[in-house]
Write a protein that holds these residues in place. Sequence first.
Motif, PDB file in Angstrom:
ATOM      1  N   PRO A 147       0.799  -1.234   0.000  1.00 34.40           N
ATOM      2  CA  PRO A 147       0.000   0.000   0.000  1.00 34.40           C
ATOM      3  C   PRO A 147       0.831   1.284   0.000  1.00 34.40           C
ATOM      4  N   GLN A 148       2.094   1.206   0.427  1.00 35.72           N
ATOM      5  CA  GLN A 148       2.940   2.389   0.484  1.00 35.72           C
ATOM      6  C   GLN A 148       3.862   2.522  -0.737  1.00 35.72           C
ATOM      7  N   ALA A 149       3.673   1.684  -1.733  1.00 30.04           N
ATOM      8  CA  ALA A 149       4.563   1.678  -2.903  1.00 30.04           C
ATOM      9  C   ALA A 149       4.623   3.045  -3.579  1.00 30.04           C
ATOM     10  N   ARG A 150       5.802   3.365  -4.101  1.00 31.40           N
ATOM     11  CA  ARG A 150       6.014   4.626  -4.815  1.00 31.40           C
ATOM     12  C   ARG A 150       6.220   4.335  -6.294  1.00 31.40           C
ATOM     13  N   MET A 151       5.668   5.216  -7.151  1.00 28.94           N
ATOM     14  CA  MET A 151       5.745   5.043  -8.597  1.00 28.94           C
ATOM     15  C   MET A 151       6.540   6.192  -9.227  1.00 28.94           C
ATOM     16  N   LEU A 152       7.430   5.835 -10.131  1.00 26.51           N
ATOM     17  CA  LEU A 152       8.171   6.816 -10.908  1.00 26.51           C
ATOM     18  C   LEU A 152       7.744   6.695 -12.361  1.00 26.51           C
ATOM     19  N   TYR A 153       7.366   7.816 -12.969  1.00 24.03           N
ATOM     20  CA  TYR A 153       7.019   7.847 -14.386  1.00 24.03           C
ATOM     21  C   TYR A 153       8.042   8.722 -15.101  1.00 24.03           C
ATOM     22  N   VAL A 154       8.756   8.142 -16.063  1.00 22.57           N
ATOM     23  CA  VAL A 154       9.836   8.857 -16.739  1.00 22.57           C
ATOM     24  C   VAL A 154       9.716   8.647 -18.253  1.00 22.57           C
ATOM     25  N   ASP A 155      10.518   9.384 -19.019  1.00 18.17           N
ATOM     26  CA  ASP A 155      10.530   9.194 -20.472  1.00 18.17           C
ATOM     27  C   ASP A 155      10.920   7.753 -20.795  1.00 18.17           C
ATOM     28  N   PRO A 156      10.307   7.150 -21.819  1.00 17.07           N
ATOM     29  CA  PRO A 156      10.527   5.732 -22.118  1.00 17.07           C
ATOM     30  C   PRO A 156      11.990   5.328 -22.239  1.00 17.07           C
ATOM     31  N   GLU A 157      12.790   6.171 -22.884  1.00 12.89           N
ATOM     32  CA  GLU A 157      14.186   5.802 -23.117  1.00 12.89           C
ATOM     33  C   GLU A 157      15.036   5.821 -21.848  1.00 12.89           C
ATOM     34  N   HIS A 158      14.476   6.337 -20.744  1.00 16.66           N
ATOM     35  CA  HIS A 158      15.240   6.424 -19.501  1.00 16.66           C
ATOM     36  C   HIS A 158      14.782   5.442 -18.426  1.00 16.66           C
ATOM     37  N   VAL A 159      13.768   4.634 -18.713  1.00 14.23           N
ATOM     38  CA  VAL A 159      13.213   3.747 -17.689  1.00 14.23           C
ATOM     39  C   VAL A 159      14.270   2.810 -17.130  1.00 14.23           C
ATOM     40  N   LEU A 160      14.997   2.129 -17.981  1.00 13.41           N
ATOM     41  CA  LEU A 160      15.958   1.133 -17.505  1.00 13.41           C
ATOM     42  C   LEU A 160      17.116   1.776 -16.753  1.00 13.41           C
ATOM     43  N   ARG A 161      17.551   2.938 -17.200  1.00 11.45           N
ATOM     44  CA  ARG A 161      18.641   3.623 -16.519  1.00 11.45           C
ATOM     45  C   ARG A 161      18.194   4.124 -15.143  1.00 11.45           C
ATOM     46  N   VAL A 162      16.981   4.657 -15.080  1.00  8.11           N
ATOM     47  CA  VAL A 162      16.446   5.097 -13.783  1.00  8.11           C
ATOM     48  C   VAL A 162      16.300   3.907 -12.847  1.00  8.11           C
ATOM     49  N   ALA A 163      15.834   2.777 -13.381  1.00 10.72           N
ATOM     50  CA  ALA A 163      15.714   1.571 -12.564  1.00 10.72           C
ATOM     51  C   ALA A 163      17.064   1.170 -11.980  1.00 10.72           C
ATOM     52  N   GLU A 164      18.094   1.256 -12.796  1.00 12.65           N
ATOM     53  CA  GLU A 164      19.433   0.886 -12.339  1.00 12.65           C
ATOM     54  C   GLU A 164      19.945   1.843 -11.275  1.00 12.65           C
ATOM     55  N   GLU A 165      19.717   3.120 -11.473  1.00 15.19           N
ATOM     56  CA  GLU A 165      20.256   4.131 -10.561  1.00 15.19           C
ATOM     57  C   GLU A 165      19.507   4.185  -9.233  1.00 15.19           C
ATOM     58  N   THR A 166      18.212   3.862  -9.240  1.00 14.57           N
ATOM     59  CA  THR A 166      17.391   4.021  -8.037  1.00 14.57           C
ATOM     60  C   THR A 166      16.998   2.691  -7.396  1.00 14.57           C
ATOM     61  N   SER A 167      17.349   1.579  -8.039  1.00 11.72           N
ATOM     62  CA  SER A 167      16.923   0.242  -7.600  1.00 11.72           C
ATOM     63  C   SER A 167      15.410   0.088  -7.647  1.00 11.72           C
ATOM     64  N   ALA A 168      14.759   0.873  -8.520  1.00 10.60           N
ATOM     65  CA  ALA A 168      13.324   0.715  -8.725  1.00 10.60           C
ATOM     66  C   ALA A 168      13.073  -0.481  -9.636  1.00 10.60           C
ATOM     67  N   MET A 169      11.894  -1.064  -9.540  1.00  9.97           N
ATOM     68  CA  MET A 169      11.525  -2.206 -10.371  1.00  9.97           C
ATOM     69  C   MET A 169      10.823  -1.704 -11.634  1.00  9.97           C
ATOM     70  N   PRO A 170      11.387  -1.941 -12.820  1.00  8.80           N
ATOM     71  CA  PRO A 170      10.753  -1.484 -14.053  1.00  8.80           C
ATOM     72  C   PRO A 170       9.589  -2.392 -14.445  1.00  8.80           C
ATOM     73  N   PHE A 171       8.563  -1.800 -15.059  1.00 10.71           N
ATOM     74  CA  PHE A 171       7.442  -2.608 -15.541  1.00 10.71           C
ATOM     75  C   PHE A 171       6.817  -1.954 -16.766  1.00 10.71           C
ATOM     76  N   ASP A 172       6.130  -2.792 -17.533  1.00 17.68           N
ATOM     77  CA  ASP A 172       5.425  -2.381 -18.753  1.00 17.68           C
ATOM     78  C   ASP A 172       6.344  -1.670 -19.742  1.00 17.68           C
ATOM     79  N   ILE A 173       7.483  -2.289 -19.995  1.00 13.49           N
ATOM     80  CA  ILE A 173       8.400  -1.820 -21.015  1.00 13.49           C
ATOM     81  C   ILE A 173       9.098  -3.055 -21.587  1.00 13.49           C
ATOM     82  N   GLU A 174       9.479  -2.982 -22.838  1.00 13.99           N
ATOM     83  CA  GLU A 174      10.105  -4.144 -23.468  1.00 13.99           C
ATOM     84  C   GLU A 174      11.391  -4.548 -22.755  1.00 13.99           C
TER      85      GLU A 174
END
Length: 274
Positions: A147-174
């Motif tokens: 219930p406390q989960a946080r969501m990050l919405y970023v430009d498509p080309e940066h999703v994987l890099r943001v995931a790597e830098e923040t340890s966020a879990m990427p979803f709904d991207i190839e």
Amino acid sequence: MHLASFSISPHDLWTLIGSPGAPQIIDVRRRDIYDAAAGVLPASTWRDFSAVADWASSLDKTRPVVLSCKQGKELSQAPVAYLRGEGFNASILQGGYAAWADAGLPLIDKSALARFAPKHPSLWVTRRRPKIDRVACPWLIRRYIDPQARMLYVDPEHVLRVAEETSAMPFDIEGVEISHDGPRCSFDTMLKLFGLESEPSLARLALIVRGADTARPDLAPEAAGLHAVSLGLSALAGDDDHVMIERSFVVYDALLAYLRFASQERHNWPAKAA
């Protein structure tokens, strides 16, 4: 303050889970039992039952609290009694995890939690401008996973890099695990991974999401409506993705309530006398 009943049945708790009024669910099984278990109650958090005085302050006093141990005995009764003495609307789960299992109710796959939501609050990232699947997945996460989960919405080309830098879990991207699988959406994938795929109302909701998200309104009669409402909400929200998901969660809450409690209701005109 009027306190809720001292206990709640598994089925009554299940009808509340997934709704905006769901209680805070605390797992107070002994740590060795928790570690050995394959599943946990949806949207639950583990706490040491003997340290209730330390973690009680982290709870929201305006919302009910349900505690569950293995069988609904002293490990949940003692901290519930303490919380009720502090003015919380706290209850035990009748029969604990044993009764939940006997009732055949869903548990969240704990190995999936360890892989995709290892920290609390969990952090997730996806493409910005969500409309359907990227709203449905956060709704599922916050209603059933964290219930406390946080969501990050970023430009498509940066999703994987943001995931790597923040340890966020990427979803709904190839190229990531939580994504489309053939005709199935990321929402379908998430249900399967977390052990919720066989729950009838969520399975039906997944069909609606899939129909709306993949231009297949033939899959469910509600799919065209979800598609239209989602695009309209997106147009109203503009570039504010968090306003979009906040407003859209009401739609998914309503769809789930419809599928659970009202799908057989029919309306005609002229109205017939009751």
